[in-house]
Structure formats: structure tokens, C-alpha cells
Design a protein around this motif. Structure first.
Motif, PDB file in Angstrom:
ATOM      1  N   PRO A 106      15.870 -43.268 -42.035  1.00 19.18           N
ATOM      2  CA  PRO A 106      16.454 -42.350 -40.898  1.00 19.18           C
ATOM      3  C   PRO A 106      16.438 -41.097 -41.139  1.00 19.18           C
ATOM      4  N   LEU A 107      16.185 -40.496 -42.591  1.00 19.51           N
ATOM      5  CA  LEU A 107      16.201 -39.107 -42.610  1.00 19.51           C
ATOM      6  C   LEU A 107      14.839 -38.566 -42.205  1.00 19.51           C
ATOM      7  N   LEU A 108      13.819 -39.268 -42.509  1.00 17.69           N
ATOM      8  CA  LEU A 108      12.493 -39.120 -42.247  1.00 17.69           C
ATOM      9  C   LEU A 108      12.123 -39.006 -40.866  1.00 17.69           C
ATOM     10  N   ARG A 109      12.642 -40.019 -40.163  1.00 18.35           N
ATOM     11  CA  ARG A 109      12.327 -40.352 -38.792  1.00 18.35           C
ATOM     12  C   ARG A 109      13.210 -39.079 -38.007  1.00 18.35           C
ATOM     13  N   GLY A 110      14.291 -38.889 -38.404  1.00 15.46           N
ATOM     14  CA  GLY A 110      15.147 -37.715 -37.807  1.00 15.46           C
ATOM     15  C   GLY A 110      14.443 -36.395 -37.843  1.00 15.46           C
ATOM     16  N   THR A 111      13.805 -36.192 -39.023  1.00 16.12           N
ATOM     17  CA  THR A 111      13.170 -34.839 -39.233  1.00 16.12           C
ATOM     18  C   THR A 111      11.749 -34.938 -38.427  1.00 16.12           C
ATOM     19  N   LEU A 112      11.127 -35.948 -38.167  1.00 15.39           N
ATOM     20  CA  LEU A 112      10.073 -35.978 -37.504  1.00 15.39           C
ATOM     21  C   LEU A 112      10.239 -35.721 -35.945  1.00 15.39           C
ATOM     22  N   PHE A 113      11.272 -36.566 -35.774  1.00 12.24           N
ATOM     23  CA  PHE A 113      11.372 -36.362 -34.139  1.00 12.24           C
ATOM     24  C   PHE A 113      12.586 -35.307 -33.734  1.00 12.24           C
ATOM     25  N   LEU A 115      13.687 -32.102 -32.316  1.00 10.23           N
ATOM     26  CA  LEU A 115      12.950 -31.135 -31.404  1.00 10.23           C
ATOM     27  C   LEU A 115      12.813 -29.748 -31.690  1.00 10.23           C
ATOM     28  N   THR A 116      13.808 -29.356 -32.795  1.00 13.80           N
ATOM     29  CA  THR A 116      13.544 -27.884 -33.239  1.00 13.80           C
ATOM     30  C   THR A 116      13.144 -27.755 -34.968  1.00 13.80           C
ATOM     31  N   PRO A 117      12.285 -28.573 -35.390  1.00 16.59           N
ATOM     32  CA  PRO A 117      12.196 -28.535 -36.680  1.00 16.59           C
ATOM     33  C   PRO A 117      11.364 -27.339 -37.257  1.00 16.59           C
ATOM     34  N   GLN A 118      11.568 -26.947 -38.783  1.00 16.65           N
ATOM     35  CA  GLN A 118      10.619 -26.142 -38.991  1.00 16.65           C
ATOM     36  C   GLN A 118       9.239 -26.782 -39.413  1.00 16.65           C
ATOM     37  N   ARG A 119       8.275 -26.051 -39.051  1.00 13.60           N
ATOM     38  CA  ARG A 119       6.957 -26.610 -39.102  1.00 13.60           C
ATOM     39  C   ARG A 119       6.604 -26.947 -40.641  1.00 13.60           C
ATOM     40  N   GLY A 152       2.698 -40.884 -31.073  1.00 16.39           N
ATOM     41  CA  GLY A 152       2.745 -40.406 -29.742  1.00 16.39           C
ATOM     42  C   GLY A 152       3.152 -39.211 -29.453  1.00 16.39           C
ATOM     43  N   THR A 153       3.499 -38.429 -30.313  1.00 14.55           N
ATOM     44  CA  THR A 153       3.973 -36.885 -30.211  1.00 14.55           C
ATOM     45  C   THR A 153       3.026 -36.133 -29.555  1.00 14.55           C
ATOM     46  N   LYS A 154       3.754 -35.110 -28.542  1.00 11.26           N
ATOM     47  CA  LYS A 154       2.892 -34.337 -27.830  1.00 11.26           C
ATOM     48  C   LYS A 154       2.085 -33.302 -28.632  1.00 11.26           C
TER      49      LYS A 154
END
Length: 188
Positions: A106-113, A115-119, A152-154
Motif C-alpha cells: 500500500p505504501l509503494l502503490r500510494g507513492t507511485l500513484f 499525483l504530486t510526488p517528488q521525482r 499505464g501511467t501517462k
């Protein structure tokens, strides 16, 4: 320091500032990991920062098992700032020691998805998934579905990095189910 612990959660900003300053400057050396984790459980960002600082002071002396236990605890917290500390701890470990467990998904999924993460954070998560998945099949079974969802990310860079990792996983473990199918054909 129990009265100071109560004051850091006070509704009055001046009382909180006084208690935090005193804890940071005078008592920090004597405060242990349990206190640091307690501060991370706070709802106040300034108290969480003190908890993070106290915890990071001890990180070099912690075993990988102790770090995993701390990360597993922090992942359960609802606050994103605490999740960021858990992720930082995960990414501090050398690639050869990074483990992938179902509790982390869940932590990794939340980070990947996000909308405003640090690159850099997103790249760190992708690197963690890649290194863990290529190390053993159990980790690959955990990483592949998450990466398959994320492919499927943009973002072009995210797509390229994710698809390359999925190809490597598929080549390493041909029997593993994933959305990615490799087609063989005549070589030129």
C-alpha cells in the motif's frame, strides 16, 4: 520529561514551541526510539519532525530487521508525512538488503500513484521494486502486479522505466503472470 510530552500536543503554539525547543536542545540525547516513534504518532507536523530527527539519529546502529519492524509500524499510520519517513527508511538500505513484503505494497502503490510526488522518491520506489523483484521470485510476484498497474501511467519516463523492469522480471521468471507478454520471433 512527561510534562513536556503533554505540552508538545498542547493547543497553544507558544507552549508547544517551548516544549519542543527544550526537548530538542536539552533532552534529545536521552530520548530513545520509543519516544521518537511516539512523536511520529503525533498529529502535529513539528512534533513529527522531532520524532523523525530522533529516529534518524539511531538509524546507523539499527539492524535491517529493526528497520523493517519500524517501517511496518509507520506504514500503518494514516499520515502521509509518516509514510514519507517509512519510505525514506526503506530507501536508505543498500539495494542488496531491500526487502519487499506484502505490508509495504500500500505504501509503494500510494507513492507511485501520488499525483504530486517528488521525482526522486518515485524513482527510488521503482528501483526498490526492480532490485527486489530481480533478487527472488517471491518479491517478483509482489512487484509485478503493482508495476503492471502502474505501466499505464501517462508519464513517458515512468512508462519506460516500468516497462523495462517488467521485461527484466518476465525474462528472469518466464512463468510469472503479468500483463506483459514477450513475443519471440526470427532474429535479424
Amino acid at each position: 520529561p512527561s510534562p513536556l510530552f503533554a505540552l508538545v500536543e498542547s493547543e497553544w503554539p507558544d507552549a508547544r514551541t517551548f516544549a519542543l525547543d527544550l526537548l530538542r536542545s536539552e533532552l534529545a540525547p536521552s530520548l530513545g526510539r520509543a519516544v521518537a516513534l511516539g512523536f511520529l504518532d503525533s498529529r502535529r507536523p513539528e512534533v513529527q519532525r522531532l520524532g523523525r530527527d530522533l529516529l534518524y539519529r539511531d538509524v546507523p546502529s539499527l539492524s535491517p530487521h529493526e528497520i523493517d519492524a519500524i517501517v511496518d509500524r509507520l506504514v500503518q499510520h494514516p499520515d502521509r508525512a509518516v509514510h514519507a519517513v517509512a519510505l525514506e527508511l526503506l530507501l536508505l538500505a543498500p539495494e542488496s538488503e531491500r526487502t519487499l513484503r506484502p505490508e509495504l505494497l500500500p505504501l509503494l502503490r500510494g507513492t507511485l500513484f501520488d499525483l504530486t510526488p517528488q521525482r526522486a522518491t518515485k524513482r527510488g520506489v521503482l528501483a526498490l521494486l526492480r532490485s527486489a523483484a530481480l533478487r527472488d521470485e517471491a518479491s517478483a510476484r509482489l512487484a509485478a502486479p503493482l508495476l503492471s498497474d502502474f505501466v499505464g501511467t501517462k508519464g513517458r519516463l515512468d512508462f519506460e522505466e516500468t516497462i523495462a523492469t517488467l521485461v527484466e522480471i518476465r525474462l528472469a521468471y518466464p512463468g510469472l503472470d503479468s500483463r506483459l507478454q514477450l513475443l519471440g520471433g526470427p532474429t535479424a
